[in-house]
Design a protein around this motif. Structure first.
Motif, PDB file in Angstrom:
ATOM      1  N   PHE A   1     -33.281  28.957 -51.383  1.00  0.00           N
ATOM      2  CA  PHE A   1     -34.168  30.094 -51.087  1.00  0.00           C
ATOM      3  C   PHE A   1     -33.708  30.840 -49.838  1.00  0.00           C
ATOM      4  CE2 PHE A   1     -37.973  31.577 -48.728  1.00  0.00           C
ATOM      5  CZ  PHE A   1     -38.328  32.611 -49.572  1.00  0.00           C
ATOM      6  N   GLN A   2     -33.306  30.091 -48.812  1.00  0.00           N
ATOM      7  CA  GLN A   2     -32.832  30.742 -47.592  1.00  0.00           C
ATOM      8  C   GLN A   2     -31.581  31.575 -47.861  1.00  0.00           C
ATOM      9  OE1 GLN A   2     -32.342  28.689 -43.940  1.00  0.00           O
ATOM     10  NE2 GLN A   2     -34.359  27.703 -43.973  1.00  0.00           N
ATOM     11  N   ALA A   3     -30.642  31.015 -48.654  1.00  0.00           N
ATOM     12  CA  ALA A   3     -29.409  31.748 -48.944  1.00  0.00           C
ATOM     13  C   ALA A   3     -29.701  33.014 -49.737  1.00  0.00           C
ATOM     14  CB  ALA A   3     -28.445  30.845 -49.708  1.00  0.00           C
ATOM     15  N   LEU A   4     -30.579  32.930 -50.732  1.00  0.00           N
ATOM     16  CA  LEU A   4     -30.925  34.120 -51.519  1.00  0.00           C
ATOM     17  C   LEU A   4     -31.648  35.156 -50.665  1.00  0.00           C
ATOM     18  CD1 LEU A   4     -32.099  32.570 -54.917  1.00  0.00           C
ATOM     19  CD2 LEU A   4     -29.871  33.537 -54.339  1.00  0.00           C
ATOM     20  N   ALA A   5     -32.542  34.695 -49.800  1.00  0.00           N
ATOM     21  CA  ALA A   5     -33.287  35.626 -48.944  1.00  0.00           C
ATOM     22  C   ALA A   5     -32.361  36.321 -47.954  1.00  0.00           C
ATOM     23  CB  ALA A   5     -34.399  34.876 -48.210  1.00  0.00           C
ATOM     24  N   LEU A   6     -31.441  35.563 -47.337  1.00  0.00           N
ATOM     25  CA  LEU A   6     -30.483  36.174 -46.418  1.00  0.00           C
ATOM     26  C   LEU A   6     -29.606  37.188 -47.145  1.00  0.00           C
ATOM     27  CD1 LEU A   6     -29.427  32.995 -44.419  1.00  0.00           C
ATOM     28  CD2 LEU A   6     -30.644  34.971 -43.484  1.00  0.00           C
ATOM     29  N   ASN A   7     -29.205  36.855 -48.358  1.00  0.00           N
ATOM     30  CA  ASN A   7     -28.356  37.757 -49.133  1.00  0.00           C
ATOM     31  C   ASN A   7     -29.096  39.041 -49.508  1.00  0.00           C
ATOM     32  OD1 ASN A   7     -25.896  38.283 -50.880  1.00  0.00           O
ATOM     33  ND2 ASN A   7     -27.501  38.232 -52.453  1.00  0.00           N
ATOM     34  N   GLU A   8     -30.374  38.930 -49.848  1.00  0.00           N
ATOM     35  CA  GLU A   8     -31.129  40.094 -50.309  1.00  0.00           C
ATOM     36  C   GLU A   8     -31.624  40.977 -49.162  1.00  0.00           C
ATOM     37  OE1 GLU A   8     -33.122  42.890 -52.576  1.00  0.00           O
ATOM     38  OE2 GLU A   8     -31.548  41.442 -53.086  1.00  0.00           O
TER      39      GLU A   8
ATOM     40  N   ALA B   1     -24.500  32.966 -41.699  1.00  0.00           N
ATOM     41  CA  ALA B   1     -25.758  32.264 -41.956  1.00  0.00           C
ATOM     42  C   ALA B   1     -25.787  31.701 -43.373  1.00  0.00           C
ATOM     43  CB  ALA B   1     -26.936  33.214 -41.737  1.00  0.00           C
ATOM     44  N   ILE B   2     -25.326  32.487 -44.323  1.00  0.00           N
ATOM     45  CA  ILE B   2     -25.295  31.991 -45.710  1.00  0.00           C
ATOM     46  C   ILE B   2     -24.297  30.844 -45.843  1.00  0.00           C
ATOM     47  CG2 ILE B   2     -24.701  32.614 -48.082  1.00  0.00           C
ATOM     48  CD1 ILE B   2     -25.732  35.417 -47.500  1.00  0.00           C
ATOM     49  N   GLY B   3     -23.154  30.951 -45.146  1.00  0.00           N
ATOM     50  CA  GLY B   3     -22.177  29.860 -45.183  1.00  0.00           C
ATOM     51  C   GLY B   3     -22.743  28.566 -44.626  1.00  0.00           C
ATOM     52  N   ASN B   4     -23.482  28.634 -43.526  1.00  0.00           N
ATOM     53  CA  ASN B   4     -24.089  27.433 -42.958  1.00  0.00           C
ATOM     54  C   ASN B   4     -25.128  26.822 -43.902  1.00  0.00           C
ATOM     55  OD1 ASN B   4     -22.561  27.708 -40.617  1.00  0.00           O
ATOM     56  ND2 ASN B   4     -24.121  28.963 -39.594  1.00  0.00           N
ATOM     57  N   VAL B   5     -25.909  27.692 -44.532  1.00  0.00           N
ATOM     58  CA  VAL B   5     -26.923  27.197 -45.459  1.00  0.00           C
ATOM     59  C   VAL B   5     -26.274  26.532 -46.678  1.00  0.00           C
ATOM     60  CG1 VAL B   5     -28.759  27.912 -47.025  1.00  0.00           C
ATOM     61  CG2 VAL B   5     -28.692  28.830 -44.704  1.00  0.00           C
ATOM     62  N   MET B   6     -25.220  27.157 -47.180  1.00  0.00           N
ATOM     63  CA  MET B   6     -24.533  26.588 -48.339  1.00  0.00           C
ATOM     64  C   MET B   6     -23.859  25.256 -48.011  1.00  0.00           C
ATOM     65  SD  MET B   6     -25.015  28.721 -50.880  1.00  0.00           S
ATOM     66  CE  MET B   6     -23.699  28.719 -52.061  1.00  0.00           C
ATOM     67  N   SER B   7     -23.399  25.103 -46.773  1.00  0.00           N
ATOM     68  CA  SER B   7     -22.808  23.817 -46.381  1.00  0.00           C
ATOM     69  C   SER B   7     -23.863  22.719 -46.379  1.00  0.00           C
ATOM     70  CB  SER B   7     -22.164  23.949 -44.998  1.00  0.00           C
ATOM     71  OG  SER B   7     -23.144  24.202 -43.995  1.00  0.00           O
ATOM     72  N   ARG B   8     -25.090  23.055 -46.004  1.00  0.00           N
ATOM     73  CA  ARG B   8     -26.175  22.071 -46.106  1.00  0.00           C
ATOM     74  C   ARG B   8     -26.387  21.669 -47.563  1.00  0.00           C
ATOM     75  NH1 ARG B   8     -30.076  21.693 -41.982  1.00  0.00           N
ATOM     76  NH2 ARG B   8     -29.130  22.231 -39.978  1.00  0.00           N
ATOM     77  N   GLN B   9     -26.362  22.642 -48.453  1.00  0.00           N
ATOM     78  CA  GLN B   9     -26.539  22.358 -49.875  1.00  0.00           C
ATOM     79  C   GLN B   9     -25.409  21.479 -50.406  1.00  0.00           C
ATOM     80  OE1 GLN B   9     -29.107  22.380 -51.863  1.00  0.00           O
ATOM     81  NE2 GLN B   9     -29.172  24.435 -52.763  1.00  0.00           N
ATOM     82  N   LEU B  10     -24.181  21.741 -49.943  1.00  0.00           N
ATOM     83  CA  LEU B  10     -23.053  20.922 -50.386  1.00  0.00           C
ATOM     84  C   LEU B  10     -23.178  19.481 -49.916  1.00  0.00           C
ATOM     85  CD1 LEU B  10     -20.075  23.408 -49.845  1.00  0.00           C
ATOM     86  CD2 LEU B  10     -20.877  22.481 -52.028  1.00  0.00           C
ATOM     87  N   ARG B  11     -23.707  19.277 -48.716  1.00  0.00           N
ATOM     88  CA  ARG B  11     -23.897  17.909 -48.229  1.00  0.00           C
ATOM     89  C   ARG B  11     -24.940  17.164 -49.063  1.00  0.00           C
ATOM     90  NH1 ARG B  11     -22.986  20.191 -42.944  1.00  0.00           N
ATOM     91  NH2 ARG B  11     -25.218  20.478 -42.560  1.00  0.00           N
ATOM     92  N   ILE B  12     -26.004  17.870 -49.452  1.00  0.00           N
ATOM     93  CA  ILE B  12     -27.010  17.248 -50.324  1.00  0.00           C
ATOM     94  C   ILE B  12     -26.393  16.906 -51.686  1.00  0.00           C
ATOM     95  CG2 ILE B  12     -29.212  17.590 -51.476  1.00  0.00           C
ATOM     96  CD1 ILE B  12     -30.016  19.451 -49.204  1.00  0.00           C
ATOM     97  N   LEU B  13     -25.578  17.826 -52.208  1.00  0.00           N
ATOM     98  CA  LEU B  13     -24.914  17.579 -53.490  1.00  0.00           C
ATOM     99  C   LEU B  13     -24.021  16.350 -53.420  1.00  0.00           C
ATOM    100  CD1 LEU B  13     -24.052  18.536 -56.360  1.00  0.00           C
ATOM    101  CD2 LEU B  13     -22.299  19.941 -55.243  1.00  0.00           C
ATOM    102  N   GLY B  14     -23.189  16.256 -52.386  1.00  0.00           N
ATOM    103  CA  GLY B  14     -22.324  15.089 -52.239  1.00  0.00           C
ATOM    104  C   GLY B  14     -23.104  13.798 -52.056  1.00  0.00           C
ATOM    105  N   SER B  15     -24.220  13.864 -51.341  1.00  0.00           N
ATOM    106  CA  SER B  15     -25.044  12.657 -51.144  1.00  0.00           C
ATOM    107  C   SER B  15     -25.613  12.153 -52.462  1.00  0.00           C
ATOM    108  CB  SER B  15     -26.175  12.959 -50.160  1.00  0.00           C
ATOM    109  OG  SER B  15     -25.675  13.364 -48.906  1.00  0.00           O
ATOM    110  N   PHE B  16     -26.063  13.058 -53.322  1.00  0.00           N
ATOM    111  CA  PHE B  16     -26.597  12.648 -54.620  1.00  0.00           C
ATOM    112  C   PHE B  16     -25.504  12.051 -55.509  1.00  0.00           C
ATOM    113  CE2 PHE B  16     -30.298  15.830 -54.235  1.00  0.00           C
ATOM    114  CZ  PHE B  16     -31.132  14.832 -53.762  1.00  0.00           C
TER     115      PHE B  16
END
Length: 491
Positions: A350-357, A391-406
């Motif tokens: 949501f943060q990445a989409l909001a920052l993008n829009e 900002a979007i890059g930082n947010v996406m890196s958080r998402q990638l860490r969650i993906l790798g953890s799962f």
């Protein structure tokens, strides 16, 4: 089954055994025609006590003849064997005599089995002293990890390409939900009153993409896991090449559905037309879809069944939605629960989409800017002067860490839930401690005593042709064997 259908089923099993398959089955009061289809037979008396295990041919009849129980004339082998292992409770006298007979036969076979095990153990010990098996323990795979991953990838891709019905089942909901949201949020203007509408659209886009991927995985992966565990029980392949090949086959196809959904929504709702905005929008949805699918893999690896996975996964997703950054402000969350937003895939998407829009978005009335609108929902990167790209890059890196953890959690759970087998126990000693005799001597004494008993029946008839009904209740059966084995225990 009636006798005709039962024989047809057994002939099919017989054909499988002839092809080299191991067939273990349970028979209940078999006819002579069915009995003759078996290679080996295990006779079980009441209480699961073994009375005989060996060839189902004339060897079985000769064994019981040595035990003083020859097959009468015109009586088939299965009928006679069932009579021997059945306890007749019609009277006290019959019950006592048949009980003693069963105990005598079970004891004789137990002693003989101990002697055979001791002999086999001794031979195995002699063979092991001549060879070094230290490097030969456990089954070995014929191919390496790369070859395993390649073969598994080919199989996974073949399954995906053939299952067109599943593809449609995933694509149709994605397109229909996109059309629904596009109709609801049709052509959003640039009035400041559309700020909440844009926020709501971005939030429901995140929720929809995540739920579609999660539910699909929860329904399919637990079923696939049972097949994988059965194949890994045979040491067919490792967990790591299986997981890598599955991801390599699933991810390209899985990206099509959020891309189709996002393209329709973005076009119908009239979001920003600036260069690169649509590509960023689709990338965020695809990454979030992969993360939701990874959550489904972890839940499916831990859950014992599909029903359990379906009950756990949506509840976890609901928690992530509540702490997704739109319904609850992060600063107002109790400190005990403040870790949940950090692992919420909905929040970072949501943060990445909001920052993008909202980056560079100007409203017609000029009452508020895009950065100020984001500040109201706790997204302050743009207001602090940080560029939207960083900002979007930082947010996406958080998402990638969650993906790798799962993914790591899924791998650990698959390793922990691999089939486990008990080590075989040592064979019992071949010496009778109380009598001081070897097992072979005990068997010989029992057989000699049985041979002295007078019998009033004729010599055993090979493959007796006449079937007689038993006065006792039909016993049950269970049988293990090298190829095809019948077992007839007393019920």
């Amino acid at each position: 089954l009636d006798s005709f259908q039962a024989e047809r089923v057994m002939k099919v099993l017989r054909s499988l055994a002839d092809e080299g398959h191991t067939v273990v089955c349970t028979v209940h009061q078999p006819s002579e025609r069915i009995y003759n289809l078996f290679d080996q037979v295990l006779l079980l008396a009441e209480g699961g006590r073994a009375v005989y295990h060996g060839d189902a041919s004339d060897v079985a009849g000769e064994y019981f003849a040595q035990m003083g129980e020859p097959v009468p004339s015109h009586v088939s082998y299965p009928e006679h064997f069932l009579q021997l292992v059945t306890i007749d409770r019609s009277s006290e006298t019959e019950c006592e005599s048949t009980t003693k007979r069963v105990e005598r036969l079970a004891e004789a076979f137990a002693v003989k089995s101990r002697a055979a095990l001791a002999t086999a153990a001794g031979k195995a010990s002699e063979d092991s002293s001549k060879h070094d098996f230290s490097e030969q323990r456990g089954p070995k795979r014929a191919v390496g990890l790369v070859a395993q991953a390649k073969l598994l990838l080919q199989r996974a891709w073949r399954q995906i390409s053939r299952d067109k019905k599943l593809f449609l089942q995933r694509m149709i909901p994605a397109v229909m939900s996109a059309l629904t949201f596009g109709w609801i949020y049709w052509r959003l203007g640039l009035a400041s009153s559309t700020i909440l509408d844009r926020m709501g659209l971005l939030q429901v886009a995140c929720i929809n993409s995540a739920m579609l991927s999660l539910v699909k995985t929860l329904y399919l992966f637990p079923v696939e896991k049972s097949v994988v565990q059965r194949e890994q029980g045979r040491n067919a392949y490792g967990t790591l090449p299986y997981l890598l090949s599955k991801l390599a086959a699933d991810l390209p196809v899985g990206a099509l559905f959020p891309m189709a959904f996002g393209s329709i929504v973005y076009t119908m709702c009239g979001l920003q037309r600036a260069p690169g905005k649509l590509l960023t929008f689709l990338s965020v949805l695809v990454l979030e879809s992969f993360t939701a699918s990874a959550l489904g893999l972890a839940v499916g690896a831990a859950a014992p069944s599909v029903a359990a996975a379906v009950s756990i996964g949506p509840n976890l997703m609901t928690l992530f939605i509540v702490f997704g950054g739109y319904y609850v402000n992060t600063s107002n969350i109790p400190w005990v629960l403040r870790w949940i937003p950090d692992v919420s895939m909905i929040r970072w998407a949501f943060q990445a989409l909001a920052l993008n829009e909202f980056d560079g978005l100007s409203f017609d009335d000029g009452a508020i800017s895009g950065a100020e609108a984001l500040t109201r929902v706790g997204i302050s990167q743009l207001a602090a002067g940080e560029s939207a790209r960083n900002a979007i890059g930082n947010v996406m890196s958080r998402q990638l860490r969650i993906l790798g953890s799962f993914y790591c959690l899924t791998y650990a759970l698959l390793i922990a839930n691999r089939p486990k087998y008990a080590e075989p126990s040592q064979p019992p000693p071949a010496v009778d401690e109380e009598a001081g005799q070897t097992a072979t001597q005990v068997v010989g004494a029992i057989e000699s005593k049985a041979a002295e008993r007078p019998t009033k029946v004729d010599a055993p008839l090979q493959n007796g042709r006449i079937q007689q009904k038993s006065d006792t209740k039909a016993p049950s059966a269970a049988l293990p064997a090298r190829k095809q084995t019948a077992a007839v225990p007393s019920s």
